[in-house]
Design a protein around this motif. Structure first.
Motif, PDB file in Angstrom:
ATOM      1  N   VAL A   1       0.844  -1.199   0.000  1.00 14.91           N
ATOM      2  CA  VAL A   1       0.000   0.000   0.000  1.00 14.91           C
ATOM      3  C   VAL A   1       0.879   1.248   0.000  1.00 14.91           C
ATOM      4  CG1 VAL A   1      -1.638   1.352   1.381  1.00 14.91           C
ATOM      5  CG2 VAL A   1      -2.012  -1.091   1.067  1.00 14.91           C
ATOM      6  N   LYS A   2       1.923   1.243   0.823  1.00 11.37           N
ATOM      7  CA  LYS A   2       2.834   2.400   0.868  1.00 11.37           C
ATOM      8  C   LYS A   2       3.544   2.600  -0.470  1.00 11.37           C
ATOM      9  CE  LYS A   2       3.609   2.323   5.797  1.00 11.37           C
ATOM     10  NZ  LYS A   2       4.429   1.779   6.858  1.00 11.37           N
ATOM     11  N   ALA A   3       3.900   1.492  -1.114  1.00  7.80           N
ATOM     12  CA  ALA A   3       4.557   1.583  -2.420  1.00  7.80           C
ATOM     13  C   ALA A   3       3.583   2.187  -3.441  1.00  7.80           C
ATOM     14  CB  ALA A   3       5.025   0.211  -2.872  1.00  7.80           C
ATOM     15  N   ARG A   4       2.313   1.841  -3.324  1.00  7.78           N
ATOM     16  CA  ARG A   4       1.314   2.391  -4.256  1.00  7.78           C
ATOM     17  C   ARG A   4       1.116   3.883  -4.009  1.00  7.78           C
ATOM     18  NH1 ARG A   4      -3.471  -0.878  -3.224  1.00  7.78           N
ATOM     19  NH2 ARG A   4      -4.574   0.816  -4.239  1.00  7.78           N
ATOM     20  N   GLN A   5       1.391   4.369  -2.803  1.00  5.17           N
ATOM     21  CA  GLN A   5       1.283   5.803  -2.536  1.00  5.17           C
ATOM     22  C   GLN A   5       2.285   6.551  -3.404  1.00  5.17           C
ATOM     23  OE1 GLN A   5       2.678   7.088   1.295  1.00  5.17           O
ATOM     24  NE2 GLN A   5       1.657   9.066   1.161  1.00  5.17           N
ATOM     25  N   LYS A   6       3.508   6.003  -3.459  1.00  2.00           N
ATOM     26  CA  LYS A   6       4.545   6.644  -4.266  1.00  2.00           C
ATOM     27  C   LYS A   6       4.255   6.505  -5.753  1.00  2.00           C
ATOM     28  CE  LYS A   6       8.046   5.868  -0.784  1.00  2.00           C
ATOM     29  NZ  LYS A   6       8.668   4.727  -0.180  1.00  2.00           N
ATOM     30  N   ASP A   7       3.882   5.275  -6.174  1.00  2.91           N
ATOM     31  CA  ASP A   7       3.682   5.000  -7.596  1.00  2.91           C
ATOM     32  C   ASP A   7       2.391   5.601  -8.144  1.00  2.91           C
ATOM     33  OD1 ASP A   7       5.999   3.574  -7.298  1.00  2.91           O
ATOM     34  OD2 ASP A   7       5.014   1.612  -7.278  1.00  2.91           O
ATOM     35  N   ASP A   8       1.276   5.365  -7.434  1.00  9.09           N
ATOM     36  CA  ASP A   8      -0.032   5.774  -7.945  1.00  9.09           C
ATOM     37  C   ASP A   8      -0.517   7.077  -7.340  1.00  9.09           C
ATOM     38  OD1 ASP A   8       0.199   3.301  -9.122  1.00  9.09           O
ATOM     39  OD2 ASP A   8      -1.317   2.323  -7.858  1.00  9.09           O
ATOM     40  N   GLY A   9       0.211   7.633  -6.403  1.00 10.02           N
ATOM     41  CA  GLY A   9      -0.192   8.885  -5.777  1.00 10.02           C
ATOM     42  C   GLY A   9      -1.435   8.760  -4.909  1.00 10.02           C
ATOM     43  N   LEU A  10      -1.532   7.683  -4.135  1.00  9.18           N
ATOM     44  CA  LEU A  10      -2.676   7.514  -3.229  1.00  9.18           C
ATOM     45  C   LEU A  10      -2.635   8.594  -2.146  1.00  9.18           C
ATOM     46  CD1 LEU A  10      -2.872   3.677  -2.456  1.00  9.18           C
ATOM     47  CD2 LEU A  10      -4.466   5.026  -3.779  1.00  9.18           C
ATOM     48  N   SER A  11      -3.798   9.044  -1.720  1.00 10.31           N
ATOM     49  CA  SER A  11      -3.859  10.051  -0.664  1.00 10.31           C
ATOM     50  C   SER A  11      -3.655   9.384   0.698  1.00 10.31           C
ATOM     51  CB  SER A  11      -5.218  10.760  -0.693  1.00 10.31           C
ATOM     52  OG  SER A  11      -6.234   9.865  -0.276  1.00 10.31           O
ATOM     53  N   GLU A  12      -3.354  10.188   1.709  1.00 12.47           N
ATOM     54  CA  GLU A  12      -3.173   9.677   3.071  1.00 12.47           C
ATOM     55  C   GLU A  12      -4.434   8.970   3.553  1.00 12.47           C
ATOM     56  OE1 GLU A  12      -0.547   9.669   5.261  1.00 12.47           O
ATOM     57  OE2 GLU A  12       0.713  10.416   3.629  1.00 12.47           O
ATOM     58  N   ASP A  13      -5.610   9.520   3.217  1.00 11.58           N
ATOM     59  CA  ASP A  13      -6.874   8.903   3.640  1.00 11.58           C
ATOM     60  C   ASP A  13      -7.047   7.527   3.018  1.00 11.58           C
ATOM     61  OD1 ASP A  13      -7.468  11.097   5.161  1.00 11.58           O
ATOM     62  OD2 ASP A  13      -8.802  12.031   3.663  1.00 11.58           O
ATOM     63  N   ASP A  14      -6.713   7.411   1.729  1.00 13.44           N
ATOM     64  CA  ASP A  14      -6.828   6.110   1.049  1.00 13.44           C
ATOM     65  C   ASP A  14      -5.893   5.084   1.698  1.00 13.44           C
ATOM     66  OD1 ASP A  14      -8.707   7.071  -0.715  1.00 13.44           O
ATOM     67  OD2 ASP A  14      -7.252   7.494  -2.324  1.00 13.44           O
ATOM     68  N   ILE A  15      -4.702   5.545   2.023  1.00 14.16           N
ATOM     69  CA  ILE A  15      -3.722   4.644   2.642  1.00 14.16           C
ATOM     70  C   ILE A  15      -4.238   4.164   3.997  1.00 14.16           C
ATOM     71  CG2 ILE A  15      -1.437   4.548   3.721  1.00 14.16           C
ATOM     72  CD1 ILE A  15      -0.489   6.364   1.449  1.00 14.16           C
ATOM     73  N   ARG A  16      -4.732   5.092   4.822  1.00  8.38           N
ATOM     74  CA  ARG A  16      -5.262   4.711   6.139  1.00  8.38           C
ATOM     75  C   ARG A  16      -6.425   3.744   6.001  1.00  8.38           C
ATOM     76  NH1 ARG A  16      -5.092   9.917   7.390  1.00  8.38           N
ATOM     77  NH2 ARG A  16      -3.152  10.526   8.339  1.00  8.38           N
ATOM     78  N   ARG A  17      -7.304   3.987   5.039  1.00 13.09           N
ATOM     79  CA  ARG A  17      -8.467   3.112   4.841  1.00 13.09           C
ATOM     80  C   ARG A  17      -8.008   1.706   4.451  1.00 13.09           C
ATOM     81  NH1 ARG A  17      -9.941   3.511   0.474  1.00 13.09           N
ATOM     82  NH2 ARG A  17     -10.629   5.424  -0.215  1.00 13.09           N
ATOM     83  N   GLU A  18      -7.088   1.639   3.477  1.00 11.46           N
ATOM     84  CA  GLU A  18      -6.606   0.322   3.039  1.00 11.46           C
ATOM     85  C   GLU A  18      -5.854  -0.394   4.160  1.00 11.46           C
ATOM     86  OE1 GLU A  18      -4.830  -0.350  -0.748  1.00 11.46           O
ATOM     87  OE2 GLU A  18      -5.965   1.278  -1.689  1.00 11.46           O
TER      88      GLU A  18
END
Length: 183
Positions: A137-154
């Motif tokens: 999930v953290k890697a997808r934040q960098k690659d796909d630009g996930l927001s902090e909220d999306d990361i917390r939810r996942e």
């Protein structure tokens, strides 16, 4: 396939591995899976017992092995005696009979300790899957630009899944412990 689906599959396989491990632990009842770890010297190779004969449980405290080749009876008996299961087989020339003795209180407690160790290994495996899923999930934040909220939810979803599978491990170990301690 989403990271949550992958995590669910890997956690399910950890539960299956625990289920198989638990089958090999001896309870008071005869269970053919008890002999899955026994290897027999047959035809120049070490073979699983279930590949040299039919293992069955005709009575609650008796296992029988019907060898496919009668010349293997001595090898089967030797393998059973040398296994660390504490069994004393006998044969009548056609069939190997293995009476399953009642477990002593000390032996039951040893088995319970072993069950808890197996359960802890399964919990560690489930937590490792959680770590891998969170890293993904953290890697997808960098690659796909996930927001902090999306990361917390996942990550929250991954934690809920982890809690479910740890609870399954707890249920399994309680049930097996009750089975082992039953006199």
């Amino acid at each position: 396939m989403s990271s949550l689906q992958k995590a669910r599959q890997r956690m399910e396989s950890a539960i299956e591995a625990l289920r198989r491990d638990f089958q090999s632990v001896r309870t008071g009842k005869a269970n053919p899976a008890l002999l899955d770890s026994v290897r027999v010297e047959a035809y120049g190779n070490l073979m699983p017992l279930n590949q040299v004969g039919t293992v069955s449980a005709p009575e609650p405290r008796m296992l029988t092995i019907q060898p496919w080749d009668k010349t293997q009876i001595k090898a089967i008996e030797k393998a059973l005696r040398e296994s660390d299961l504490g069994l004393n087989p006998s044969n009548d020339g056609n069939l190997v009979r293995i009476p399953i003795p009642a477990l002593t209180e000390d032996r039951r407690r040893e088995f319970v300790k072993m069950l808890h160790k197996m359960a802890e290994e399964a919990r560690v495996a489930v937590r490792q899957v959680r770590k891998d899923a969170n890293d993904e999930v953290k890697a997808r934040q960098k690659d796909d630009g996930l927001s902090e909220d999306d990361i917390r939810r996942e990550q929250g979803d991954v934690q809920k899944l982890t809690d479910q599978y740890v609870a399954k491990v707890e249920e399994m170990v309680k049930a097996k412990e009750a089975e082992v301690m039953e006199v």
